[in-house]
Motif scaffolding. Structure first.
Motif, PDB file in Angstrom:
ATOM      1  N   GLU A  96      46.032  43.294  51.151  1.00  6.36           N
ATOM      2  CA  GLU A  96      44.575  43.405  51.079  1.00  6.36           C
ATOM      3  C   GLU A  96      44.112  44.118  49.817  1.00  6.36           C
ATOM      4  N   THR A  97      44.966  44.969  49.252  1.00  2.00           N
ATOM      5  CA  THR A  97      44.591  45.677  48.031  1.00  2.00           C
ATOM      6  C   THR A  97      44.528  44.720  46.850  1.00  2.00           C
ATOM      7  N   GLU A  98      45.202  43.586  46.929  1.00  2.00           N
ATOM      8  CA  GLU A  98      45.066  42.568  45.888  1.00  2.00           C
ATOM      9  C   GLU A  98      43.633  42.057  45.815  1.00  2.00           C
ATOM     10  N   LEU A  99      42.957  41.996  46.964  1.00  2.00           N
ATOM     11  CA  LEU A  99      41.549  41.568  46.970  1.00  2.00           C
ATOM     12  C   LEU A  99      40.681  42.581  46.230  1.00  2.00           C
ATOM     13  N   LEU A 100      40.990  43.865  46.399  1.00  2.00           N
ATOM     14  CA  LEU A 100      40.261  44.905  45.675  1.00  2.00           C
ATOM     15  C   LEU A 100      40.486  44.768  44.180  1.00  2.00           C
ATOM     16  N   ALA A 101      41.729  44.549  43.771  1.00  2.00           N
ATOM     17  CA  ALA A 101      42.044  44.373  42.353  1.00  2.00           C
ATOM     18  C   ALA A 101      41.287  43.185  41.777  1.00  2.00           C
ATOM     19  N   GLU A 102      41.264  42.093  42.524  1.00  2.00           N
ATOM     20  CA  GLU A 102      40.584  40.883  42.035  1.00  2.00           C
ATOM     21  C   GLU A 102      39.089  41.122  41.849  1.00  2.00           C
ATOM     22  N   GLN A 103      38.462  41.801  42.816  1.00  2.00           N
ATOM     23  CA  GLN A 103      37.049  42.130  42.661  1.00  2.00           C
ATOM     24  C   GLN A 103      36.834  42.983  41.413  1.00  2.00           C
ATOM     25  N   GLY A 104      37.762  43.920  41.175  1.00  2.00           N
ATOM     26  CA  GLY A 104      37.633  44.806  40.028  1.00  2.00           C
ATOM     27  C   GLY A 104      37.718  44.079  38.704  1.00  2.00           C
ATOM     28  N   TRP A 105      38.743  43.227  38.525  1.00  2.00           N
ATOM     29  CA  TRP A 105      38.865  42.582  37.217  1.00  2.00           C
ATOM     30  C   TRP A 105      37.795  41.517  37.018  1.00  2.00           C
ATOM     31  N   GLN A 106      37.338  40.883  38.100  1.00  2.00           N
ATOM     32  CA  GLN A 106      36.255  39.913  37.936  1.00  2.00           C
ATOM     33  C   GLN A 106      34.979  40.602  37.465  1.00  2.00           C
ATOM     34  N   THR A 134      46.057  56.529  41.745  1.00  2.00           N
ATOM     35  CA  THR A 134      46.708  55.310  41.268  1.00  2.00           C
ATOM     36  C   THR A 134      48.033  55.005  41.945  1.00  2.00           C
ATOM     37  N   GLY A 135      48.772  56.030  42.410  1.00  2.00           N
ATOM     38  CA  GLY A 135      50.056  55.761  43.056  1.00  2.00           C
ATOM     39  C   GLY A 135      51.018  55.026  42.136  1.00  2.00           C
ATOM     40  N   SER A 136      51.462  53.858  42.562  1.00  2.00           N
ATOM     41  CA  SER A 136      52.378  53.045  41.755  1.00  2.00           C
ATOM     42  C   SER A 136      51.726  52.497  40.501  1.00  2.00           C
ATOM     43  N   GLY A 137      50.387  52.606  40.419  1.00  2.00           N
ATOM     44  CA  GLY A 137      49.659  52.036  39.293  1.00  2.00           C
ATOM     45  C   GLY A 137      49.241  50.606  39.520  1.00  2.00           C
ATOM     46  N   CYS A 138      49.408  50.085  40.736  1.00  2.00           N
ATOM     47  CA  CYS A 138      49.196  48.655  40.957  1.00  2.00           C
ATOM     48  C   CYS A 138      47.794  48.195  40.577  1.00  2.00           C
ATOM     49  N   LEU A 139      46.753  48.945  40.965  1.00  2.00           N
ATOM     50  CA  LEU A 139      45.396  48.530  40.621  1.00  2.00           C
ATOM     51  C   LEU A 139      45.159  48.615  39.112  1.00  2.00           C
ATOM     52  N   PRO A 244      29.050  59.557  40.669  1.00  7.07           N
ATOM     53  CA  PRO A 244      27.852  59.147  39.929  1.00  7.07           C
ATOM     54  C   PRO A 244      27.804  59.628  38.482  1.00  7.07           C
ATOM     55  N   SER A 245      28.221  60.851  38.226  1.00  3.92           N
ATOM     56  CA  SER A 245      28.137  61.385  36.860  1.00  3.92           C
ATOM     57  C   SER A 245      29.210  60.795  35.949  1.00  3.92           C
ATOM     58  N   HIS A 246      30.169  60.072  36.514  1.00  4.37           N
ATOM     59  CA  HIS A 246      31.236  59.471  35.722  1.00  4.37           C
ATOM     60  C   HIS A 246      31.106  57.953  35.633  1.00  4.37           C
ATOM     61  N   LEU A 247      29.986  57.424  36.102  1.00  4.60           N
ATOM     62  CA  LEU A 247      29.793  55.979  36.126  1.00  4.60           C
ATOM     63  C   LEU A 247      28.630  55.605  35.213  1.00  4.60           C
ATOM     64  N   LYS A 248      28.820  54.563  34.429  1.00  2.00           N
ATOM     65  CA  LYS A 248      27.731  54.071  33.584  1.00  2.00           C
ATOM     66  C   LYS A 248      26.619  53.501  34.466  1.00  2.00           C
ATOM     67  N   ASP A 249      25.448  53.333  33.867  1.00  2.00           N
ATOM     68  CA  ASP A 249      24.285  52.900  34.655  1.00  2.00           C
ATOM     69  C   ASP A 249      24.508  51.553  35.330  1.00  2.00           C
ATOM     70  N   HIS A 250      25.211  50.661  34.643  1.00  2.00           N
ATOM     71  CA  HIS A 250      25.455  49.330  35.212  1.00  2.00           C
ATOM     72  C   HIS A 250      26.763  49.285  36.008  1.00  2.00           C
ATOM     73  N   GLY A 251      27.452  50.421  36.115  1.00  2.00           N
ATOM     74  CA  GLY A 251      28.798  50.459  36.681  1.00  2.00           C
ATOM     75  C   GLY A 251      28.838  50.230  38.182  1.00  2.00           C
ATOM     76  N   ARG A 252      30.060  50.036  38.678  1.00  2.00           N
ATOM     77  CA  ARG A 252      30.264  49.806  40.101  1.00  2.00           C
ATOM     78  C   ARG A 252      31.377  50.711  40.630  1.00  2.00           C
ATOM     79  N   LEU A 253      31.234  51.085  41.885  1.00  5.62           N
ATOM     80  CA  LEU A 253      32.265  51.763  42.644  1.00  5.62           C
ATOM     81  C   LEU A 253      32.833  50.758  43.633  1.00  5.62           C
ATOM     82  N   MET A 254      34.164  50.624  43.671  1.00  6.03           N
ATOM     83  CA  MET A 254      34.813  49.711  44.608  1.00  6.03           C
ATOM     84  C   MET A 254      35.914  50.470  45.320  1.00  6.03           C
ATOM     85  N   VAL A 255      35.876  50.469  46.670  1.00  4.58           N
ATOM     86  CA  VAL A 255      36.868  51.202  47.445  1.00  4.58           C
ATOM     87  C   VAL A 255      37.378  50.348  48.605  1.00  4.58           C
TER      88      VAL A 255
END
Length: 295
Positions: A96-106, A134-139, A244-255
């Motif tokens: 399921e974490t692959e789905l998170l990665a895919e959303q992130g790079w898209q 990051t753990g193994s660094g997979c994302l 919030p203080s580390h995210l650009k105005d157009h940025g996204r948080l994905m968890v």
């Protein structure tokens, strides 16, 4: 003893020990010993094993029977098409974490300007993302692979996990694209950095539930990568206030999050003035990912 006989006996033994998909795991362990692809075993069913090969296979099957994860035994797993080393210092990536990665790079790739800067002046070469925990660094590795113009930061509290992630980055030729930071909060990131994306698969298992997990997880994954506190939400409280203080105005948080946690995490984010854009399901149609932005 032939290849087929070893597979059959190993599978029966693993099944008696409660190992799911025992035939598949028997085949993968034998393929690892023989340095063959799993499907090549089917072309070699009648091949007799040498004594040293049989001894090596028996040792690996014994380890799996003790519920040591297959990925630890063979030393690696696959994530988004990348072979990634794993060990007892890092969480084994789940599908399921692959789905998170895919959303992130898209999302990152969607920000690459076509001949123009974004509203805040960001250019293609300025794109950046933070993998929190990051753990193994997979994302981080998946983001760096699929969005080559972005710089990726990888944060973890564990020096052993960061060492594993850095080795994975080097092996994949991504060592110069990923910056590693040690710490348990965004304060560990270089001062002044703001990201286009903050992404995370954090610890989200309630402390009291860890004892009831499968042995492969409970006894071999690092507890600090599992334990999300009394209700499993400790990390989300932190990121809701810190990000919030580390995210650009157009940025996204994905968890990523656990079963039944969507409503509580959404409330946490809304309480800190986030806008929740989407809650996405995993392969089993359970709510698993959340995407949010600043107001």
């Amino acid at each position: 003893m032939t290849v087929l006989e070893v597979i059959q006996r190993s599978a029966e033994f693993l099944a008696r020990k409660g190992v799911e998909e025992s035939r598949l795991h028997a085949e993968l362990l034998l393929a690892h010993v023989l340095k063959l692809r799993r499907m090549q075993l089917y072309l070699n069913f009648e091949r007799p094993l040498q004594a040293e090969e049989l001894d090596a296979c028996r040792e690996l099957v014994k380890r799996r029977a003790l519920r040591e994860p297959l990925q630890h035994i063979v030393g690696s797993t696959w994530f988004c098409g990348l072979e990634i080393a794993v060990n007892r210092h890092v969480l084994i990536p789940r599908p399921e974490t692959e789905l998170l990665a895919e959303q992130g790079w898209q999302f990152l790739c969607s920000l690459i300007p076509q001949g123009a800067a974004l509203n805040d002046g960001t250019a293609a070469g300025d794109l950046s993302a933070l993998d929190f925990g990051t753990g193994s660094g997979c994302l981080a590795l998946a983001l760096a692979t699929h969005c080559p113009s972005a710089t990726i930061y990888a944060l973890d509290i564990s020096p052993e996990a960061l060492e594993t992630a850095a080795l994975n980055a080097q092996k994949l030729g991504l060592g110069d694209r990923i910056k590693f930071c040690q710490g348990d909060s965004l304060a560990a990131v270089p001062s002044g950095l703001r990201f286009d994306l903050i992404i995370s698969n954090p610890p989200y298992i309630p402390s009291a539930e860890i004892a009831g997990l499968q042995p492969e997880v409970r006894d071999f994954d690092p507890r600090q990568a599992l334990d999300g506190g009394a209700d499993g939400l400790d990390f989300y409280r932190r990121i809701a206030t810190e990000a919030p203080s580390h995210l650009k105005d157009h940025g996204r948080l994905m968890v990523e999050f656990g079963d039944g946690q969507a409503a509580a995490i959404k409330d946490l984010l809304l309480g800190q003035k986030w806008v929740v854009e989407a809650i996405l399901e995993d392969y089993t149609h359970r709510s698993r990912l959340m995407i949010a932005r600043k107001q």
